[in-house]
Enzyme design. Sequence first.
Site, PDB file in Angstrom:
ATOM      1  N   LYS A  36       0.880  -1.156  -0.108  1.00 33.24           N
ATOM      2  CA  LYS A  36      -0.123   0.044   0.176  1.00 33.24           C
ATOM      3  C   LYS A  36       0.729   1.176   0.037  1.00 33.24           C
ATOM      4  CE  LYS A  36      -3.706   2.394   2.435  1.00 33.24           C
ATOM      5  NZ  LYS A  36      -4.783   2.371   3.664  1.00 33.24           N
ATOM      6  N   ARG A  94       1.281   9.960   5.746  1.00 31.58           N
ATOM      7  CA  ARG A  94       1.339   8.724   6.071  1.00 31.58           C
ATOM      8  C   ARG A  94       2.575   7.928   5.661  1.00 31.58           C
ATOM      9  NH1 ARG A  94      -4.943   8.099   5.092  1.00 31.58           N
ATOM     10  NH2 ARG A  94      -5.555   8.645   6.888  1.00 31.58           N
ATOM     11  N   GLU A 125       7.798  -6.834   2.112  1.00 30.98           N
ATOM     12  CA  GLU A 125       6.324  -6.796   2.661  1.00 30.98           C
ATOM     13  C   GLU A 125       5.743  -8.267   2.454  1.00 30.98           C
ATOM     14  OE1 GLU A 125       5.189  -4.991   4.980  1.00 30.98           O
ATOM     15  OE2 GLU A 125       6.152  -2.684   4.615  1.00 30.98           O
ATOM     16  N   LYS A 143      -2.134  -1.653  -3.848  1.00 27.06           N
ATOM     17  CA  LYS A 143      -2.914  -0.434  -3.563  1.00 27.06           C
ATOM     18  C   LYS A 143      -2.183   0.666  -3.769  1.00 27.06           C
ATOM     19  CE  LYS A 143      -6.478   1.770  -0.960  1.00 27.06           C
ATOM     20  NZ  LYS A 143      -7.205   1.645   0.430  1.00 27.06           N
ATOM     21  N   SER A 155      -9.871   5.698  -5.409  1.00 28.64           N
ATOM     22  CA  SER A 155     -10.619   6.701  -5.689  1.00 28.64           C
ATOM     23  C   SER A 155     -10.197   7.863  -6.593  1.00 28.64           C
ATOM     24  CB  SER A 155     -10.876   7.544  -4.325  1.00 28.64           C
ATOM     25  OG  SER A 155      -9.634   7.952  -3.825  1.00 28.64           O
TER      26      SER A 155
END
Length: 332
Positions: A203, A224, A240, A255, A281
């Site tokens: 992500k 973030r 990961e 993502k 989005s």
Amino acid sequence: MITHGSFPGSRPRRLRVNPVMRRMVAETRLHAADLILPAFVREGIAEPVPVSTMPGVVQHTLDTLRKAAVEAASAGVSGIMLFGVPEEAKKDGAGTAGTDPDGILQVAVRAVKAEVGDELVIMSDLCLDEFTDHGHCGVLDDQGRVDNDVTLERYAEMAQVQADAGVHVVGPSGMMDGQVGVIRDALDTIGKEDVSILAYTAKYSSAFYGPFREAVGSSLKGDRKTYQQDPANVRESLRELALDLAEGADMVMVKPALPYLDVLARIAAEVDVPVAAYQISGEYAMVEAAAEKGWIDRDAAILETLTGVKRAGAGMILTYWATEVAQKLRGL
């Protein structure tokens, strides 16, 4: 005039002569069953609230969420990923509304479960960002940094209340180190071994999340970048991936989708578990905005983007167009 002797005998265009030929030899086929619908449900509203940056997407009431779930299931969509939007007054530093058995997300899971049962795979976002007053995905320490290990304790509790509500799959999206293992242990401890984990393995800290922030009423201050991945890195994703699989991930995800198709292809080539991608989005908003301007063919662009994501290796695609596309694919 080119003579036969000097011209190659192979003509790839023979396989493109008409729609039926192109369909027959297509290497990638998009199916309704590939699709998962992300949906937002907001506490304390009587009517659905349009998301201005995502034309056609709304914050649902519980009633309209139930209807959306039925419509998705009827179209052949495989899953629904639920995001809860609490009342502003219920947000706090620890995101306690996210672990309240009567919090909006758990209520929504139960409502959808009661409406469609096992006709849809019911998934829930397992993250605190919608429920914290600072908008981060975890609990902050006294220096304002996200405390990884304290946050994991909150995730464990969140997993258990979501499982008790009846969810089939939890989707930990916070990118905390060790989150998959802690969640797996928490679920197994309460006898929820059948609840699956869709790991948000790669992500990225992306500019394309902007419209989502409106959709969940985000209170984010800052960014973030200390816990989501750096867009410059791909080997980091594979690390990961190895960690998530070792901790018990049942499915893995990339993502956003379109800016990271190379990462998606690398991960799909590495694993023997299902691979998902989230068409987020900002990807949705770009197509809708350009189509509204008359600059692109909306329907063709939607199918092209989704086909590209599947071609890169995704077996499952989270997309806000899921129900619409599924209906068209099945001629409904």
